[in-house]
Design an enzyme around this catalytic site. Structure first.
Site, PDB file in Angstrom:
ATOM      1  N   LYS A  25       0.844  -1.210   0.000  1.00 20.21           N
ATOM      2  CA  LYS A  25       0.000   0.000   0.000  1.00 20.21           C
ATOM      3  C   LYS A  25       0.873   1.252   0.000  1.00 20.21           C
ATOM      4  O   LYS A  25       0.669   2.182  -0.779  1.00 20.21           O
ATOM      5  CB  LYS A  25      -0.906   0.023   1.226  1.00 20.21           C
ATOM      6  CG  LYS A  25      -1.563   1.386   1.488  1.00 20.21           C
ATOM      7  CD  LYS A  25      -2.452   1.348   2.706  1.00 20.21           C
ATOM      8  CE  LYS A  25      -1.752   1.532   4.013  1.00 20.21           C
ATOM      9  NZ  LYS A  25      -1.427   2.919   4.356  1.00 20.21           N
ATOM     10  N   ASN A  26       1.882   1.274   0.886  1.00 18.73           N
ATOM     11  CA  ASN A  26       2.664   2.500   1.075  1.00 18.73           C
ATOM     12  C   ASN A  26       3.713   2.730  -0.002  1.00 18.73           C
ATOM     13  O   ASN A  26       4.456   3.709   0.048  1.00 18.73           O
ATOM     14  CB  ASN A  26       3.286   2.497   2.479  1.00 18.73           C
ATOM     15  CG  ASN A  26       2.210   2.650   3.528  1.00 18.73           C
ATOM     16  OD1 ASN A  26       1.065   3.009   3.221  1.00 18.73           O
ATOM     17  ND2 ASN A  26       2.549   2.380   4.770  1.00 18.73           N
ATOM     18  N   ARG A  62      -4.980  10.701   4.450  1.00 21.82           N
ATOM     19  CA  ARG A  62      -3.930  11.708   4.544  1.00 21.82           C
ATOM     20  C   ARG A  62      -2.918  11.596   3.423  1.00 21.82           C
ATOM     21  O   ARG A  62      -2.320  12.570   2.975  1.00 21.82           O
ATOM     22  CB  ARG A  62      -3.127  11.608   5.821  1.00 21.82           C
ATOM     23  CG  ARG A  62      -3.729  11.015   7.006  1.00 21.82           C
ATOM     24  CD  ARG A  62      -2.739  10.891   8.089  1.00 21.82           C
ATOM     25  NE  ARG A  62      -1.771  11.954   8.082  1.00 21.82           N
ATOM     26  CZ  ARG A  62      -2.017  13.191   8.513  1.00 21.82           C
ATOM     27  NH1 ARG A  62      -3.215  13.482   8.958  1.00 21.82           N
ATOM     28  NH2 ARG A  62      -1.121  14.124   8.470  1.00 21.82           N
ATOM     29  N   CYS A  90      -5.399  12.829  13.037  1.00 16.70           N
ATOM     30  CA  CYS A  90      -5.402  11.381  12.798  1.00 16.70           C
ATOM     31  C   CYS A  90      -5.388  10.689  14.159  1.00 16.70           C
ATOM     32  O   CYS A  90      -4.819  11.223  15.116  1.00 16.70           O
ATOM     33  CB  CYS A  90      -4.163  11.007  11.993  1.00 16.70           C
ATOM     34  SG  CYS A  90      -3.877   9.251  11.878  1.00 16.70           S
ATOM     35  N   ILE A 145       2.396  18.352   8.265  1.00 15.39           N
ATOM     36  CA  ILE A 145       3.134  18.186   7.007  1.00 15.39           C
ATOM     37  C   ILE A 145       4.135  19.329   6.813  1.00 15.39           C
ATOM     38  O   ILE A 145       4.501  19.676   5.683  1.00 15.39           O
ATOM     39  CB  ILE A 145       2.181  18.068   5.788  1.00 15.39           C
ATOM     40  CG1 ILE A 145       1.290  19.312   5.671  1.00 15.39           C
ATOM     41  CG2 ILE A 145       1.353  16.791   5.840  1.00 15.39           C
ATOM     42  CD1 ILE A 145       0.624  19.433   4.295  1.00 15.39           C
ATOM     43  N   ASP A 146       4.590  19.920   7.896  1.00 14.79           N
ATOM     44  CA  ASP A 146       5.505  21.073   7.804  1.00 14.79           C
ATOM     45  C   ASP A 146       6.767  20.728   7.015  1.00 14.79           C
ATOM     46  O   ASP A 146       7.276  21.559   6.257  1.00 14.79           O
ATOM     47  CB  ASP A 146       5.873  21.546   9.221  1.00 14.79           C
ATOM     48  CG  ASP A 146       6.517  20.436  10.038  1.00 14.79           C
ATOM     49  OD1 ASP A 146       7.670  20.603  10.483  1.00 14.79           O
ATOM     50  OD2 ASP A 146       5.892  19.357  10.165  1.00 14.79           O
ATOM     51  N   GLN A 147       7.254  19.506   7.134  1.00 13.23           N
ATOM     52  CA  GLN A 147       8.483  19.145   6.422  1.00 13.23           C
ATOM     53  C   GLN A 147       8.251  19.054   4.907  1.00 13.23           C
ATOM     54  O   GLN A 147       9.137  19.371   4.108  1.00 13.23           O
ATOM     55  CB  GLN A 147       9.026  17.809   6.947  1.00 13.23           C
ATOM     56  CG  GLN A 147       9.474  17.863   8.394  1.00 13.23           C
ATOM     57  CD  GLN A 147      10.580  18.885   8.613  1.00 13.23           C
ATOM     58  OE1 GLN A 147      11.613  18.834   7.959  1.00 13.23           O
ATOM     59  NE2 GLN A 147      10.336  19.861   9.476  1.00 13.23           N
ATOM     60  N   VAL A 166       7.673   6.959  17.181  1.00 13.75           N
ATOM     61  CA  VAL A 166       7.350   7.635  15.917  1.00 13.75           C
ATOM     62  C   VAL A 166       6.047   8.443  16.011  1.00 13.75           C
ATOM     63  O   VAL A 166       5.990   9.593  15.588  1.00 13.75           O
ATOM     64  CB  VAL A 166       7.269   6.622  14.754  1.00 13.75           C
ATOM     65  CG1 VAL A 166       6.895   7.322  13.443  1.00 13.75           C
ATOM     66  CG2 VAL A 166       8.590   5.886  14.600  1.00 13.75           C
TER      67      VAL A 166
HETATM   68  C1  EPZ Z   1       4.085   6.841   6.488  1.00 12.47           C
HETATM   69  O1  EPZ Z   1       3.278   7.900   7.020  1.00 12.47           O
HETATM   70  C2  EPZ Z   1       3.157   5.640   6.342  1.00 12.47           C
HETATM   71  N1  EPZ Z   1       2.071   5.982   5.441  1.00 12.47           N
HETATM   72  C3  EPZ Z   1       2.601   5.259   7.710  1.00 12.47           C
HETATM   73  O2  EPZ Z   1       1.844   4.070   7.569  1.00 12.47           O
HETATM   74  C4  EPZ Z   1       3.751   4.959   8.654  1.00 12.47           C
HETATM   75  O3  EPZ Z   1       3.245   4.733   9.941  1.00 12.47           O
HETATM   76  C5  EPZ Z   1       4.716   6.155   8.710  1.00 12.47           C
HETATM   77  O4  EPZ Z   1       5.158   6.505   7.392  1.00 12.47           O
HETATM   78  C6  EPZ Z   1       5.949   5.852   9.540  1.00 12.47           C
HETATM   79  O5  EPZ Z   1       6.607   4.726   9.092  1.00 12.47           O
HETATM   80  C7  EPZ Z   1       2.316   5.986   4.100  1.00 12.47           C
HETATM   81  O6  EPZ Z   1       3.408   5.745   3.615  1.00 12.47           O
HETATM   82  C8  EPZ Z   1       1.152   6.320   3.216  1.00 12.47           C
HETATM   83  P1  EPZ Z   1       6.039  10.227   8.626  1.00 12.47           P
HETATM   84  P2  EPZ Z   1       3.824   9.402   7.055  1.00 12.47           P
HETATM   85  O7  EPZ Z   1       5.891  11.500   7.898  1.00 12.47           O
HETATM   86  O8  EPZ Z   1       4.724   9.633   5.898  1.00 12.47           O
HETATM   87  C9  EPZ Z   1       6.270  13.569  11.986  1.00 12.47           C
HETATM   88  C10 EPZ Z   1       0.026   2.607   7.812  1.00 12.47           C
HETATM   89  O9  EPZ Z   1      -0.372   2.035   8.825  1.00 12.47           O
HETATM   90  N2  EPZ Z   1       6.190  14.534  10.878  1.00 12.47           N
HETATM   91  O10 EPZ Z   1       7.216   9.394   8.345  1.00 12.47           O
HETATM   92  O11 EPZ Z   1       2.663  10.281   7.242  1.00 12.47           O
HETATM   93  C11 EPZ Z   1       4.972  12.760  12.143  1.00 12.47           C
HETATM   94  O12 EPZ Z   1       4.009  13.445  12.888  1.00 12.47           O
HETATM   95  C12 EPZ Z   1       0.451   4.080   7.919  1.00 12.47           C
HETATM   96  O13 EPZ Z   1       0.144   2.092   6.687  1.00 12.47           O
HETATM   97  C13 EPZ Z   1       6.325  15.879  11.152  1.00 12.47           C
HETATM   98  O14 EPZ Z   1       6.471  16.284  12.299  1.00 12.47           O
HETATM   99  O15 EPZ Z   1       4.695   9.368   8.393  1.00 12.47           O
HETATM  100  C14 EPZ Z   1       5.479  11.494  12.806  1.00 12.47           C
HETATM  101  O16 EPZ Z   1       5.562  11.691  14.184  1.00 12.47           O
HETATM  102  C15 EPZ Z   1       0.113   4.701   9.218  1.00 12.47           C
HETATM  103  N3  EPZ Z   1       6.265  16.747  10.108  1.00 12.47           N
HETATM  104  C16 EPZ Z   1       6.867  11.329  12.198  1.00 12.47           C
HETATM  105  O17 EPZ Z   1       7.257  12.599  11.687  1.00 12.47           O
HETATM  106  C17 EPZ Z   1       6.101  16.338   8.811  1.00 12.47           C
HETATM  107  O18 EPZ Z   1       6.053  17.171   7.895  1.00 12.47           O
HETATM  108  C18 EPZ Z   1       6.950  10.295  11.084  1.00 12.47           C
HETATM  109  O19 EPZ Z   1       5.912  10.538  10.185  1.00 12.47           O
HETATM  110  C19 EPZ Z   1       5.972  14.960   8.553  1.00 12.47           C
HETATM  111  C20 EPZ Z   1       6.025  14.076   9.603  1.00 12.47           C
END
Ligand code: EPZ
Length: 422
Positions: free
Chosen positions: A22-23, A94, A118, A125-127, A331
């Site tokens: 999926k991801n 998202r 969520c 999504i600041d990054q 995380v």
């Molecule tokens: C991806 O989400 C996956 N989703 C998630 O899978 C997975 O849990 C996550 O990565 C971590 O491995 C998809 O790929 C579609 P992150 P993503 O940005 O990209 C913080 C599932 O069950 N953050 O790596 O949204 C954030 O809040 C799902 O299939 C910021 O602060 O996760 C988190 O604490 C759930 N600012 C951490 O970083 C940002 O701009 C990691 O999030 C972006 C993220």
């Protein structure tokens, strides 16, 4: 709303096939926006989230079609699209934010709804936005939408950008945008997940010049134009991991076909530490649940650390261990929603902030429980398989977002599991 009913206490035996990831499928389908024409993506899982992205691409002006088996997706991307992703579609998933990078890179502007909150965390999504701004995009947040505009002339420009924290979709969004930017981009502190590397492979197939995906530094030499996708999505390591945990439950013996062992190293290491027998066999991994699990401690972390998407499932196994385990979720700040439901099944878990202390119990007993998010619902299915008596899981729409007909995959292993339609 559908629910799933599991009669527990039956030994699982046999082979289960893993679907596409999926991801990986979601960012790869979004990447189609980077090139006009007919795209073909295969090994795409038949999931609610993939259908949601299909609807979003359709809303943008693309034609989306699936073959009869539902594994091949054909996309026709027109010369012009309406670069706007509405709240109605983004709020249901998202990952829709993954159209932002491709839209601003290809069409010089994008208006994408901000994804709301969520269950598992704030998930800003600041990054993503900081990375696109580093490539020259002007970012406005207005009325719940991100308005991103490329510099005059319409093309982003290469830059050096360091993510404050590793973000999977953030890395994917900025990498896709950089593929069409002018000049070279160097991204530091990138996410290293196999799905990021698979997206990069798909982009290279489109003519992108990308090095280092899967490591902390990604280098992108922007090109003028890309050609349509033709890509086969990698297997889903989280679906595979979920089945590996099912096989590691006491008395089970399962062959997980089609998974990539290199993508599952830290999980396999933990399953072996628990006492399960895990062996690589042609085409996959075999796991045997050899007696009562031993307790282990684990700490989630970005890849190649222990995946947060496997934390809930692994907790179920540790609920049955002969001793106490400690889990630290680093995380996401709110990823213990499944604990309350596992307590209903007779587990003994205490949560304090990021840490969950799991005292093993001899057995779980079936009950009615409620799914709160995708991976929590998978954990409740596993707990139901291990529990004595019947477990009824409600709100399984969460499950369907990331598992392809899970009950049809588990039943041939001997699981007494069925879906009760609303
Ligand atoms: C991806 O989400 C996956 N989703 C998630 O899978 C997975 O849990 C996550 O990565 C971590 O491995 C998809 O790929 C579609 P992150 P993503 O940005 O990209 C913080 C599932 O069950 N953050 O790596 O949204 C954030 O809040 C799902 O299939 C910021 O602060 O996760 C988190 O604490 C759930 N600012 C951490 O970083 C940002 O701009 C990691 O999030 C972006 C993220």
């Amino acid at each position: 709303m559908d629910k799933i009913v599991v009669e527990g206490g039956v030994a699982l035996r046999g082979t289960v096939q893993v679907s596409g990831a999926k991801n990986a499928a979601l960012p790869i389908l979004a990447a189609s926006l980077l090139a006009e024409g007919d795209h073909a993506v295969s090994n795409v899982p038949d999931l609610a989230d993939v259908r949601t992205l299909g609807r979003l691409l359709g809303h943008l002006g693309c034609e989306v079609a699936r073959d009869a088996a539902g594994r091949k997706v054909g996309l026709r991307v027109p010369a012009t699209v309406k670069p706007e992703a509405p709240y109605e579609l983004v709020r249901t998933m998202r990952a829709s934010v993954l159209v932002l990078g491709p839209l601003v890179a290809r069409w010089g502007r994008a208006r994408v709804s901000l994804p709301g909150g969520c269950a598992i965390g704030a998930r800003p999504i600041d990054q993503h936005l900081k990375g696109l701004a580093a490539l020259g995009a002007t970012i406005h947040l207005e009325h719940g939408y991100v308005e991103a505009t490329a510099p005059a002339g319409g093309r982003l420009r290469g830059a050096v950008f360091t993510f404050d924290g590793q973000t999977v979709t953030g890395t994917e969004n900025v990498m896709m945008a950089a593929a069409l930017a002018e000049g070279e981009t160097v991204l530091e502190n990138c996410a290293r997940e196999p799905e990021v590397a698979d997206l990069a492979a798909a982009l290279r197939g489109m003519g992108a010049r990308i090095e280092g995906a899967g490591t902390g530094q990604i280098r992108v030499h922007g090109v003028e134009a890309l050609r349509p996708l033709s890509h086969d999505v990698i297997p889903d390591r989280i679906e595979a991991g979920t089945f590996l945990v099912a096989g590691a439950l006491p008395g089970n013996d399962v062959f997980v076909k089609g998974c990539v062992p290199e993508h599952l190293e830290v999980l396999v290491e933990k399953l072996r530490a628990v006492g399960a027998v895990v062996s690589a066999q042609p085409g996959g991994l075999r796991v045997v649940g050899d007696g009562r699990p031993r307790p282990v401690d684990l700490r989630t972390a970005p890849h190649p650390g222990f995946p947060t998407d496997m934390q809930a499932q692994m907790m179920v196994l540790l609920c049955l261990a002969a001793g106490t385990s400690k889990i630290v979720e680093t995380v996401f700040e709110n990823r213990y929603m499944h604990v309350q439901e596992l307590l209903r099944l007779g587990a003994d878990i205490a949560v304090d902030g990021k840490t969950a202390v799991v005292k093993g119990v001899p057995a779980l007993s079936g009950a009615q429980v409620m799914a709160s998010d995708l991976r929590a619902s998978a954990a409740l299915v596993l707990a139901g398989l291990a529990a004595q008596g019947s477990t009824e899981i409600q709100r399984v729409y969460h499950l369907d977002r990331g598992y392809e007909h899970i009950e049809e995959k588990l039943a041939p292993l001997g699981a007494r599991i069925r879906r009760v339609k609303a």
